[in-house]
Write an enzyme that holds these catalytic residues in place. Sequence first.
Site, PDB file in Angstrom:
ATOM      1  N   TYR A  49      55.183  -8.979  26.953  1.00 54.26           N
ATOM      2  CA  TYR A  49      55.230  -9.724  25.685  1.00 54.26           C
ATOM      3  C   TYR A  49      53.902  -9.517  24.950  1.00 54.26           C
ATOM      4  O   TYR A  49      53.773  -9.909  23.794  1.00 54.26           O
ATOM      5  CB  TYR A  49      55.471 -11.225  25.904  1.00 54.26           C
ATOM      6  CG  TYR A  49      56.776 -11.599  26.574  1.00 54.26           C
ATOM      7  CD1 TYR A  49      57.786 -10.665  26.789  1.00 54.26           C
ATOM      8  CD2 TYR A  49      57.009 -12.901  26.989  1.00 54.26           C
ATOM      9  CE1 TYR A  49      58.970 -11.022  27.415  1.00 54.26           C
ATOM     10  CE2 TYR A  49      58.194 -13.270  27.609  1.00 54.26           C
ATOM     11  CZ  TYR A  49      59.168 -12.313  27.827  1.00 54.26           C
ATOM     12  OH  TYR A  49      60.348 -12.678  28.443  1.00 54.26           O
ATOM     13  N   HIS A 107      59.894  -8.183  36.228  1.00 59.49           N
ATOM     14  CA  HIS A 107      60.602  -8.365  34.963  1.00 59.49           C
ATOM     15  C   HIS A 107      61.941  -7.628  34.921  1.00 59.49           C
ATOM     16  O   HIS A 107      62.933  -8.164  34.439  1.00 59.49           O
ATOM     17  CB  HIS A 107      59.705  -7.886  33.809  1.00 59.49           C
ATOM     18  CG  HIS A 107      60.050  -8.473  32.488  1.00 59.49           C
ATOM     19  ND1 HIS A 107      59.108  -8.699  31.514  1.00 59.49           N
ATOM     20  CD2 HIS A 107      61.223  -8.897  31.955  1.00 59.49           C
ATOM     21  CE1 HIS A 107      59.696  -9.239  30.447  1.00 59.49           C
ATOM     22  NE2 HIS A 107      60.984  -9.354  30.694  1.00 59.49           N
TER      23      HIS A 107
HETATM   24  N1  LIG Z   1      63.434 -12.031  31.512  1.00 63.75           N
HETATM   25  C1  LIG Z   1      63.882 -11.478  30.422  1.00 63.75           C
HETATM   26  O1  LIG Z   1      64.246 -10.292  30.408  1.00 63.75           O
HETATM   27  C2  LIG Z   1      63.954 -12.278  29.164  1.00 63.75           C
HETATM   28  C3  LIG Z   1      64.694 -11.809  28.055  1.00 63.75           C
HETATM   29  C4  LIG Z   1      64.764 -12.601  26.911  1.00 63.75           C
HETATM   30  C5  LIG Z   1      64.100 -13.818  26.875  1.00 63.75           C
HETATM   31  N2  LIG Z   1      63.359 -14.251  27.957  1.00 63.75           N
HETATM   32  C6  LIG Z   1      62.633 -15.539  27.931  1.00 63.75           C
HETATM   33  O2  LIG Z   1      63.528 -16.578  27.501  1.00 63.75           O
HETATM   34  C7  LIG Z   1      62.940 -17.258  26.387  1.00 63.75           C
HETATM   35  C8  LIG Z   1      64.003 -17.851  25.499  1.00 63.75           C
HETATM   36  O3  LIG Z   1      64.917 -16.867  25.098  1.00 63.75           O
HETATM   37  P1  LIG Z   1      65.028 -16.315  23.616  1.00 63.75           P
HETATM   38  O4  LIG Z   1      63.758 -16.536  22.924  1.00 63.75           O
HETATM   39  O5  LIG Z   1      65.560 -14.928  23.693  1.00 63.75           O
HETATM   40  O6  LIG Z   1      66.219 -17.131  22.959  1.00 63.75           O
HETATM   41  P2  LIG Z   1      66.710 -18.654  22.825  1.00 63.75           P
HETATM   42  O7  LIG Z   1      65.708 -19.606  23.344  1.00 63.75           O
HETATM   43  O8  LIG Z   1      68.097 -18.682  23.337  1.00 63.75           O
HETATM   44  O9  LIG Z   1      66.842 -18.770  21.238  1.00 63.75           O
HETATM   45  C9  LIG Z   1      65.747 -18.681  20.408  1.00 63.75           C
HETATM   46  C10 LIG Z   1      66.264 -18.630  18.984  1.00 63.75           C
HETATM   47  O10 LIG Z   1      66.986 -19.826  18.684  1.00 63.75           O
HETATM   48  C11 LIG Z   1      66.410 -20.495  17.546  1.00 63.75           C
HETATM   49  N3  LIG Z   1      66.386 -21.926  17.881  1.00 63.75           N
HETATM   50  C12 LIG Z   1      65.633 -22.544  18.817  1.00 63.75           C
HETATM   51  N4  LIG Z   1      65.905 -23.863  18.856  1.00 63.75           N
HETATM   52  C13 LIG Z   1      66.851 -24.085  17.923  1.00 63.75           C
HETATM   53  C14 LIG Z   1      67.533 -25.249  17.488  1.00 63.75           C
HETATM   54  N5  LIG Z   1      67.281 -26.439  18.035  1.00 63.75           N
HETATM   55  N6  LIG Z   1      68.446 -25.110  16.494  1.00 63.75           N
HETATM   56  C15 LIG Z   1      68.691 -23.899  15.931  1.00 63.75           C
HETATM   57  N7  LIG Z   1      68.089 -22.757  16.303  1.00 63.75           N
HETATM   58  C16 LIG Z   1      67.167 -22.847  17.292  1.00 63.75           C
HETATM   59  C17 LIG Z   1      65.019 -19.918  17.386  1.00 63.75           C
HETATM   60  O11 LIG Z   1      64.679 -19.818  16.017  1.00 63.75           O
HETATM   61  P3  LIG Z   1      63.428 -20.634  15.366  1.00 63.75           P
HETATM   62  O12 LIG Z   1      62.184 -20.041  15.951  1.00 63.75           O
HETATM   63  O13 LIG Z   1      63.615 -20.356  13.909  1.00 63.75           O
HETATM   64  O14 LIG Z   1      63.626 -22.078  15.733  1.00 63.75           O
HETATM   65  C18 LIG Z   1      65.173 -18.506  17.971  1.00 63.75           C
HETATM   66  O15 LIG Z   1      65.637 -17.606  16.976  1.00 63.75           O
HETATM   67  C19 LIG Z   1      62.095 -16.149  25.738  1.00 63.75           C
HETATM   68  O16 LIG Z   1      61.168 -16.647  24.807  1.00 63.75           O
HETATM   69  C20 LIG Z   1      61.465 -15.537  26.940  1.00 63.75           C
HETATM   70  O17 LIG Z   1      60.406 -16.337  27.424  1.00 63.75           O
HETATM   71  C21 LIG Z   1      63.288 -13.492  29.087  1.00 63.75           C
END
Ligand SMILES: NC(=O)c1ccc[n+]([C@@H]2O[C@H](COP(=O)([O-])OP(=O)(O)OC[C@H]3O[C@@H](n4cnc5c(N)ncnc54)[C@H](OP(=O)(O)O)[C@@H]3O)[C@@H](O)[C@H]2O)c1
Length: 288
Positions: A49, A107
């Site tokens: 990241y 990862h």
């Molecule tokens: N291990 C892996 O390969 C892997 C892959 C992907 C992700 N991850 C981890 O998982 C974490 C979370 O996953 P993610 O960031 O992909 O997706 P997520 O948490 O499912 O969704 C994030 C998205 O949802 C929006 N959001 C958040 N809260 C909201 C709400 N209450 N109402 C409406 N929209 C909302 C955010 O926009 P706004 O910012 O505009 O609120 C953002 O665009 C990552 O940050 C990372 O740490 C790990």
Amino acid sequence: MKKTITLNNGVEMPMMGYGVWQIAPTECERHVSEALEAGYRSIDTAQAYYNEEGVGEAVGKSGIPRGELFLTTKVWISNAGEEKAAKSIDESLRKLKTDYIDLLLIHQPFGDYYGTYRAMEKAYKEGKARAIGLSNFYDARFVDLAENMEVKPAVVQLETHVFSQQVRMRGLMEEYGTRLMAWSPLARGMNNLFGNETLQGIAARHGKDIAQVCLKFLTDEGIIVIPQSTKPERMASNFDLDGFELSDDEREAIRRLDAGHPLAADFNDPALAKYLLGYDEQFNPAKD
Ligand SMILES: NC(=O)c1ccc[n+]([C@@H]2O[C@H](COP(=O)([O-])OP(=O)(O)OC[C@H]3O[C@@H](n4cnc5c(N)ncnc54)[C@H](OP(=O)(O)O)[C@@H]3O)[C@@H](O)[C@H]2O)c1
């Protein structure tokens, strides 16, 4: 809501954390500070990241005792292999400004991940990591590693949300006491999550929003969640899952949304493997 979950080595891990994927290095300190202000104590970052320093800055300046925080990071493919992984773990410790990582994950299931796991076992025994585990390891890859290694993975982080509930993997992981940590617990809004009529109905009944219903469902199932938002009001509402309970009928309705497979990433897809194997070369800002 139960605030922590006990891992297979006795370590207590918060059920709720804040994820920082795709948060620019320059923005990361600010957003992590906001998340800490909102009450989050668990932060999920990764070498790839490229924002571990921002996490380290924010936690350092927060004044929150280190023992109250839970930091997760992940070793990237370009650091795979025992020697390189060991070096990269020390580098992550330096960037995070800490003596230990609470949860250290591989990862991606590519490259010399057996070597990486050996380095992580060593780091675990030396006290540089309190728990170790995997991310994106499915089915036979997970079982092979879990069977062969001495320290059983404490956690596997997988794409998990209402449309991909990982029922099969949860069954496999149970044998090793391995906990599921959901990445993209809000499905990044895919599949029109925020317009889903079933979820809208349940949310309206409880005076909550769809994100809260999804996160409540997952944590009730014993799944660790790390939602991401760059907006402090959403950070706060996502964190606040107290004061309502889903009924059995509502849980059943949400279970029926499960497509039975991830939406974003298929780890058997050769194209994804090639993309991820070239990722660091393409995206690491230090390589410009
Ligand atoms: N291990 C892996 O390969 C892997 C892959 C992907 C992700 N991850 C981890 O998982 C974490 C979370 O996953 P993610 O960031 O992909 O997706 P997520 O948490 O499912 O969704 C994030 C998205 O949802 C929006 N959001 C958040 N809260 C909201 C709400 N209450 N109402 C409406 N929209 C909302 C955010 O926009 P706004 O910012 O505009 O609120 C953002 O665009 C990552 O940050 C990372 O740490 C790990």
